[in-house]
Design a protein around this motif. Structure first.
Motif, PDB file in Angstrom:
ATOM      1  N   ALA A  40      98.458 112.455 -10.259  1.00 57.13           N
ATOM      2  CA  ALA A  40      99.675 111.990  -9.593  1.00 57.13           C
ATOM      3  C   ALA A  40      99.364 110.685  -8.869  1.00 57.13           C
ATOM      4  N   PRO A  41     100.377 109.869  -8.606  1.00 56.30           N
ATOM      5  CA  PRO A  41     100.140 108.594  -7.914  1.00 56.30           C
ATOM      6  C   PRO A  41      99.449 108.810  -6.580  1.00 56.30           C
ATOM      7  N   GLY A  42      98.378 108.053  -6.357  1.00 55.34           N
ATOM      8  CA  GLY A  42      97.657 108.128  -5.096  1.00 55.34           C
ATOM      9  C   GLY A  42      96.760 109.340  -4.944  1.00 55.34           C
ATOM     10  N   LYS A  43      96.619 110.127  -6.010  1.00 56.23           N
ATOM     11  CA  LYS A  43      95.783 111.331  -5.931  1.00 56.23           C
ATOM     12  C   LYS A  43      94.682 111.288  -6.978  1.00 56.23           C
ATOM     13  N   GLU A  44      93.677 112.139  -6.766  1.00 53.46           N
ATOM     14  CA  GLU A  44      92.600 112.278  -7.730  1.00 53.46           C
ATOM     15  C   GLU A  44      93.109 113.031  -8.958  1.00 53.46           C
ATOM     16  N   ARG A  45      92.464 112.774 -10.074  1.00 50.71           N
ATOM     17  CA  ARG A  45      92.778 113.551 -11.273  1.00 50.71           C
ATOM     18  C   ARG A  45      92.341 114.995 -11.045  1.00 50.71           C
TER      19      ARG A  45
END
Length: 124
Positions: A40-45
């Motif tokens: 997600a945008p701004g998050k880790e995979r």
């Protein structure tokens, strides 16, 4: 070398369903465990689901358990992620990944091959 191409992403309303597909080429998937991950945008995979090469062993992230189903079709060299009861928090770029060997892992480290991703957007 394994080349992976994801498809099936799109925009869906909360509560809806989507089926993601991952098409493999270069090698037969009978020798590979497969996984789905998302970012997600701004998050880790993060890990979503994984399956053994036979489909008999599967793992799911707690956040998708009971809503998503991973499956593998060795005859077609494809892996699927059936997603149901979608929530806005499922919005992410979804990646297909492959690792040599039958055992799936619920983390990205062991996976050697990755697709480019397909976008899933869930509106509220």
């Amino acid at each position: 070398q394994v080349q992976l191409v994801e498809s099936g992403g799109g925009l869906v309303q909360a509560g809806g369903s989507l089926r993601l597909s991952c098409t493999a080429s270069g090698r037969t998937l009978t020798m590979y465990a497969m996984g789905w991950f998302r970012q997600a945008p701004g998050k880790e995979r993060e890990f979503v689901a994984a399956t053994s090469n036979s489909g008999t062993t599967t793992y799911y992230a707690d956040s998708v358990k009971g809503r998503f189903t991973i499956s593998i079709d060795n005859a077609k060299n494809m892996v699927y992620l059936q997603m149901g009861s979608l929530k806005p928090e499922d919005t992410a770029l979804y990646y297909c990944a492959a690792k040599y060997g039958s055992r799936p892992y619920p983390s990205e480290g062991p996976y050697n091959y990755w697709g480019q991703g397909t976008q899933v957007t869930v509106s509220s």
